[in-house]
Design a protein around this motif. Sequence first.
Motif, short mmCIF file in Angstrom:
data_model
loop_
_atom_site.label_atom_id
_atom_site.label_comp_id
_atom_site.label_asym_id
_atom_site.label_seq_id
_atom_site.Cartn_x
_atom_site.Cartn_y
_atom_site.Cartn_z
N LYS A 171 -15.13 -19.52 14.85
CA LYS A 171 -14.13 -18.66 14.23
C LYS A 171 -13.95 -17.38 15.03
N SER A 172 -15.04 -16.78 15.49
CA SER A 172 -14.93 -15.53 16.23
C SER A 172 -14.44 -15.74 17.66
N ALA A 173 -14.49 -16.97 18.16
CA ALA A 173 -14.08 -17.26 19.52
C ALA A 173 -12.58 -17.55 19.65
N LEU A 174 -11.83 -17.54 18.54
CA LEU A 174 -10.41 -17.81 18.61
C LEU A 174 -9.72 -16.71 19.43
N PRO A 175 -8.89 -17.09 20.39
CA PRO A 175 -8.22 -16.07 21.19
C PRO A 175 -7.14 -15.36 20.38
N SER A 176 -6.96 -14.09 20.64
CA SER A 176 -5.91 -13.36 19.93
C SER A 176 -4.57 -13.63 20.61
N ARG A 177 -3.51 -13.54 19.82
CA ARG A 177 -2.16 -13.83 20.31
C ARG A 177 -1.41 -12.55 20.68
N GLU A 225 1.68 0.16 19.08
CA GLU A 225 2.54 -0.81 19.75
C GLU A 225 1.86 -2.16 19.62
N ILE A 226 2.66 -3.21 19.52
CA ILE A 226 2.13 -4.57 19.47
C ILE A 226 2.61 -5.27 20.73
N ILE A 227 1.68 -5.83 21.48
CA ILE A 227 2.01 -6.47 22.75
C ILE A 227 1.56 -7.92 22.73
N PRO A 228 2.52 -8.88 22.82
CA PRO A 228 2.16 -10.30 22.83
C PRO A 228 1.40 -10.66 24.11
N LYS A 229 0.47 -11.59 23.99
CA LYS A 229 -0.28 -12.07 25.14
C LYS A 229 0.41 -13.29 25.73
N GLU A 230 0.00 -13.68 26.91
CA GLU A 230 0.55 -14.85 27.60
C GLU A 230 0.37 -16.12 26.77
N GLY A 231 1.31 -17.04 26.89
CA GLY A 231 1.18 -18.35 26.26
C GLY A 231 1.67 -18.43 24.83
N GLN A 232 2.38 -17.41 24.34
CA GLN A 232 2.88 -17.43 22.96
C GLN A 232 4.29 -18.00 22.93
N TYR A 233 4.72 -18.41 21.74
CA TYR A 233 6.09 -18.86 21.57
C TYR A 233 7.03 -17.70 21.88
N PRO A 234 8.27 -17.97 22.28
CA PRO A 234 9.16 -16.91 22.78
C PRO A 234 9.77 -15.99 21.73
N TYR A 235 9.75 -16.36 20.45
CA TYR A 235 10.37 -15.54 19.42
C TYR A 235 9.31 -15.01 18.46
N CYS A 236 9.58 -13.84 17.87
CA CYS A 236 8.60 -13.30 16.93
C CYS A 236 9.26 -12.44 15.86
#
Length: 190
Positions: free
Chosen positions: A23-29, A41-52
Amino acid sequence: MTRWMWAMMTVALGTAGCQQEQKSALPSRAELKTLSGSTVEIIPKEGQYPYCLLYTVSEKGVIRQLTMTRENRSIRCEPGKRIYNSSFRVPVEEGKVRIYVFFSDQRVQAGSLAQQLYDLRDKPRVTAMDFRMPGSVAVEMLEFTPQAGGDAVPNAVVGTTELNDVPEGAEPEADEPGMQLAAPDAGIQP
């Protein structure tokens, strides 16, 4: 106890420990970047879906949609760039907030999602499976506690974005009653 019972207990305890580590090893998005006591500020990480879509739920139960557009749909979110090309000020008097970032593979309507989030506001943790949304969806929950004071945020974007959803020089409008537009530099108005 017999050896068999000891063996079963050891396996059970070992399995419980492994689940906790997973559970603690889940990567953040997305990354939460604090600019001052109450501005983030909220900054998306690489590999996320294109819309938010971006929402906050405060301790006092106030839910705010921060990515409001004229169409009231999700916006394009590029990895490594701040969402909505803006910083957001969280009212100190509302206390700790949970910030929900909904990533999707297609543009989705924000109004129905806001209602679903309202229905789930007391649930300590939500996942993409808790929502009725089209396509593929991923949810990131971040926590932030605003602090009084702090320096004013320099270069905060006021009403202009680089998004296709909002014409240049125009400000997004709140289309639904009860939804709040997050004015990046002026703070979120209650």
